[in-house]
Structure formats: structure tokens, C-alpha cells
Design a protein around this motif. Structure first.
Motif, PDB file in Angstrom:
ATOM      1  N   ARG A   1       0.805  -1.167   0.006  1.00 21.32           N
ATOM      2  CA  ARG A   1      -0.147  -0.034  -0.174  1.00 21.32           C
ATOM      3  C   ARG A   1       0.862   1.268   0.117  1.00 21.32           C
TER       4      ARG A   1
ATOM      5  N   PHE B   1       0.989   4.241  -2.912  1.00 17.71           N
ATOM      6  CA  PHE B   1       0.937   5.540  -2.461  1.00 17.71           C
ATOM      7  C   PHE B   1       2.027   6.373  -3.203  1.00 17.71           C
TER       8      PHE B   1
ATOM      9  N   GLU C   1      -0.308  12.628   4.081  1.00 16.90           N
ATOM     10  CA  GLU C   1      -0.861  11.095   3.776  1.00 16.90           C
ATOM     11  C   GLU C   1      -0.076  10.005   3.929  1.00 16.90           C
TER      12      GLU C   1
ATOM     13  N   LEU D   1      -1.441   6.934   6.237  1.00 12.16           N
ATOM     14  CA  LEU D   1      -1.467   5.637   5.844  1.00 12.16           C
ATOM     15  C   LEU D   1      -0.292   4.676   6.640  1.00 12.16           C
TER      16      LEU D   1
END
Length: 439
Positions: A401, A405, A430, A434
Motif C-alpha cells: 500500500r 501511494f 497522507e 497511511l
């Protein structure tokens, strides 16, 4: 003997025969059911063939053992393994990426603790630093197959045509783009790489200059300040805008942005003159160059006073034993064979990169089984590693992930869909959000 006695005798004989038949094996092969060990890995044809031969060698050493090979290409391997682990049906032995331990074994309980089987493992073949890379919460979750890091490969023939020496400093690297464009034309670039390659290269520069990688290696947080993240983005743009590195748009137009360098015709003929890649990819990159090209290892550019090389290095691959394995000791013995046995070394060669175990490495060197360029790269990496100038990255940096990103943010930069400042802000804010979700 009376008729009754004869019938009773025949009945007893028939009954005894039925009992014996019920207890007997159907055939000789069924007399001793083989012990089955499942082993999963990914790779290409050469790795598959060598691994199957190594499996056969271990089976010969262990009569009655059958190793079930479960192999495939990389695409889909993680997804399949994730499903198996979630369902408790994972293989006994599995090849994993180092970063996956952070996904599957956050507390060290996702895999079998190999410390329990030290008596069948030649752990003295590994440095304490290498063993520490397989430790999670005090448990030895996996053993490294080898150690890999990012290096510079240059086509010396192309640089000769441009009238330039191979870059040794960052300034020489950044300046090479304009020279290539002027002397060799707009299709010529000093450096090629997929988006992730350029993300890592830009991070190396910032790590040297400002002393930090993107993620903190010890805790789940973004280590770069907003100013450092901005420099990360701007360094990437400097590489592309200065004609030093192939732009993402160009790569996308030539069969896909993630198409491997050795498959690019401009690499084959020397229009693209360099590559920032794993040392384990040297043979692949060299395999397609035409006869006019000449591959060479480059020095790793380092800013004056930098405490860290910024070189991105970590275990190339790991072998782990499933936590649900009912044959964990046998699985550990098999891993030990693959990683330390001389016969396995000769069979496997460098199909998983340069071996990490000292005995296997020494054997391949003695038998000239490691090409000179790969030995040079290995020596360069080991020198930085032993000097403490390669910091083990956060395993979350390679989390699926997090990878998605970062690529997404840098793609918006590459296609001009965001400003440098907006991209840097996303990387910090962000990125931290995350990390809180996936830690």
C-alpha cells in the motif's frame, strides 16, 4: 475329520486371510507413505529449473521425503500467499520478500521461530547483522538468501560516444543529460529506470544531503520534514527535466511505463546509457546489449560530508517456515541445505543472486561461478554495508500500500498534474496517515 470340522477349519483360514488382506498395503509403494514438504517460490525459468534440481538432491539425501514444488512468476504470488496464510494453509517453506515480514508477522508470530531449530541450522555462516534482518520481536522469522542493493550500471561505450567519463559525482550525473542531448540527440539519455528506480535514486540524494530517508526505519512515521520531501520531489524533477533520466511519459509510450530496461530497444543499442538497479539484475541488463556496447559498474556518487551513502539495501530474498507447519524441523533442515550446502550452491549458483552464506559464496568464487562485474558490485555494496553507511530501510517502505501511494504521488508529478509543494505535502501528511493504518 468330520464335515463340520473341515468347514470350521476352512472358515477360520478364510477369516485369517481376510484380516491379513485388510492389514496389507495395496502395493509396495503404499507400504511407507512418503513425508511431504511443501515449498513455494517465485522466479523465472532458470530459477525454477535449478530449484527443482536442488529439491531432487535433498530428496536423494532423505529417502522417503517428497517435496511438493509450488512455483510461479512474481505476479500473483503475494496474493496467493496472503490467502494461504490467512487460511492457515501456507506452505511449509516459502520464499518471501524481507518487507513481507512486516505484513505477515508484526509481532514475530506469523512464521515459525527458527531459533527453536538452531541445532539443524548453520547460523555461523551468516553475520549477526544478516541474522538480525530476519528477527521480529526477538524471534528468527526468516533467513536471508543474500543481500542486495542499488548500484549504477553504465554503458561505457555510450559515454565514450558522448565524450564524457562515467559520472562519479552528483553534479557530473545531473550535467550529463544536456551533453547527451546535444551530442547524441534527443533520444539519448544517460540514465534509464522505472518510476520506482527514480524514486529511490532521488531519495538517495536527499538522504545524503539532509540525513534522512523518507520513512523512519524504527517507527511507523515519515522521517522527512516538509522541506526534505519537497527536495525529494524536486530532485526527481531535476533528473527528468534535465534530460538525465528517461521521462515516465516516454517509457509509457514504448510498451508500458514498467517495461524492463533490458527489453527496451534504446537500451540494447546504447541510446540509454545507464541504469540504477539492483545488483542482482546485472546479468539481465547485460543479456540484451548488442556487441558495440560495454557495461561497467559505476561509483556510487556521494555528497561531501554525507554520513550515509543513501544506498538502498536489504535482504534480496528470505526463506521462512510456515507457523502452521507440522514438519518445522525438517523444513528448517531443507532451508539449511538450500542456503549452506556445497551441492546446493553448485546447483543453484546465482539464480537467487550472490549467496549470503559465507561457505556458498566462497565456493562460487573458487569455482569462478560469479561473473567479475557482479563480484565488483558485491564488493562495493559490502564495503558500504560494513562501514555502516547503508541503513536498513523501514520495512513499511516496501509495503504494497505504501508502494502504491508513493508511485501515485510521483506519477502526478511526472505528468504535471500537481505542484511540487502539493506533492511534498501529500508525501508527509497522507504518508503519515497511511502508516497509522498499516503499522
Amino acid at each position: 475329520m468330520s464335515l463340520f470340522e473341515r468347514r470350521r477349519s476352512l472358515f477360520a483360514l478364510a477369516a485369517a486371510s481376510l484380516v491379513a488382506l485388510a492389514n496389507a498395503p495395496a502395493n509396495a509403494a503404499d507400504a511407507a507413505e512418503p513425508t511431504v514438504l511443501r515449498f513455494a517460490w517465485w522466479g523465472g525459468g532458470a530459477r525454477h529449473q535449478a530449484t527443482l534440481k536442488a529439491i531432487a538432491a535433498f530428496e536423494r539425501q532423505n529417502p522417503g521425503l517428497k517435496i511438493k514444488a509450488e512455483y510461479m512468476g512474481f505476479n500473483g504470488y503475494l496474493e496467493r500467499l496472503t490467502t494461504q496464510i490467512a487460511g492457515g494453509s501456507e506452505p511449509d517453506v516459502m520464499q518471501i520478500n524481507w518487507a513481507w515480514m512486516a505484513m505477515f508477522s508484526k509481532r514475530g508470530t506469523g512464521f515459525t521461530d527458527l531459533n527453536q531449530y538452531r541445532h539443524v541450522l548453520a547460523l555461523n555462516q551468516f553475520s549477526e547483522q544478516d541474522l538480525s534482518m530476519g528477527m521480529v520481536a526477538g524471534k528468527l522469522n526468516a533467513l536471508p538468501v543474500g543481500y542486495s542493493a542499488r548500484i549504477f550500471l553504465w554503458n561505457k561505450a555510450a559515454f565514450d560516444r558522448a565524450g564524457l567519463p562515467l559520472p562519479k559525482t552528483w553534479d557530473e550525473l545531473f550535467a550529463a543529460g544536456a551533453v547527451f542531448k546535444q551530442r547524441l540527440g534527443p533520444k539519448a539519455f544517460p540514465l534509464d529506470g522505472e518510476l520506482y528506480d527514480m524514486i529511490l535514486l532521488s531519495q538517495a540524494y536527499v538522504h545524503q544531503k539532509l540525513g534522512t530517508a523518507y520513512l523512519d526505519p524504527k517507527q511507523p512515521r515519515v522521517a522527512m520534514s516538509p522541506a526534505a520531501a519537497l527536495e525529494w520531489v524536486q530532485t526527481y524533477k531535476r533528473l527528468v527535466d534535465g534530460h538525465t533520466a528517461t521521462p515516465l511519459r516516454l517509457r509509457a509510450s514504448l510498451g508500458g511505463a514498467e517495461k524492463a530496461t533490458e527489453q527496451q530497444q534504446d537500451w540494447v543499442v546504447g541510446n540509454w546509457a545507464g541504469n540504477y538497479t539492483w545488483d542482482s539484475a546485472i546479468a539481465l541488463r547485460a543479456s540484451t546489449l548488442d556487441a558495440q556496447q560495454k557495461l561497467a559498474l559505476g561509483e556510487f556518487p556521494t555528497l561531501p560530508g554525507a554520513a550515509n551513502s543513501g544506498m538502498f539495501g536489504r535482504p534480496s530474498l528470505m526463506f521462512a517456515v510456515g507457523r502452521n507447519s507440522k514438519k518445522a524441523e525438517l523444513a528448517a533442515r531443507f532451508i539449511n541445505f538450500l542456503l549452506t550446502d556445497p551441492e546446493a550452491a553448485r546447483i543453484l549458483g546465482k539464480t537467487r543472486g550472490v549467496p549470503g552464506a559465507q561457505s556458498q559464496f566462497d565456493l562460487l568464487v573458487r569455482e569462478n561461478a560469479l561473473p567479475p562485474l557482479e563480484l565488483q558490485a558485491h564488493a562495493q555494496i559490502q564495503a558500504q554495508k560494513q562501514a555502516g553507511r547503508i541503513e536498513l530501510p523501514s520495512p513499511l517502505f516496501e509495503h504494497a500500500r505504501m508502494q502504491k501511494f508513493m508511485r501515485e504521488v510521483f506519477e502526478t508529478v511526472a505528468y504535471g498534474k500537481t505542484t511540487d509543494a502539493e506533492a511534498a505535502k501529500r508525501l508527509v501528511e497522507e504518508g503519515n496517515a497511511l502508516l497509522r493504518r498499516i503499522k
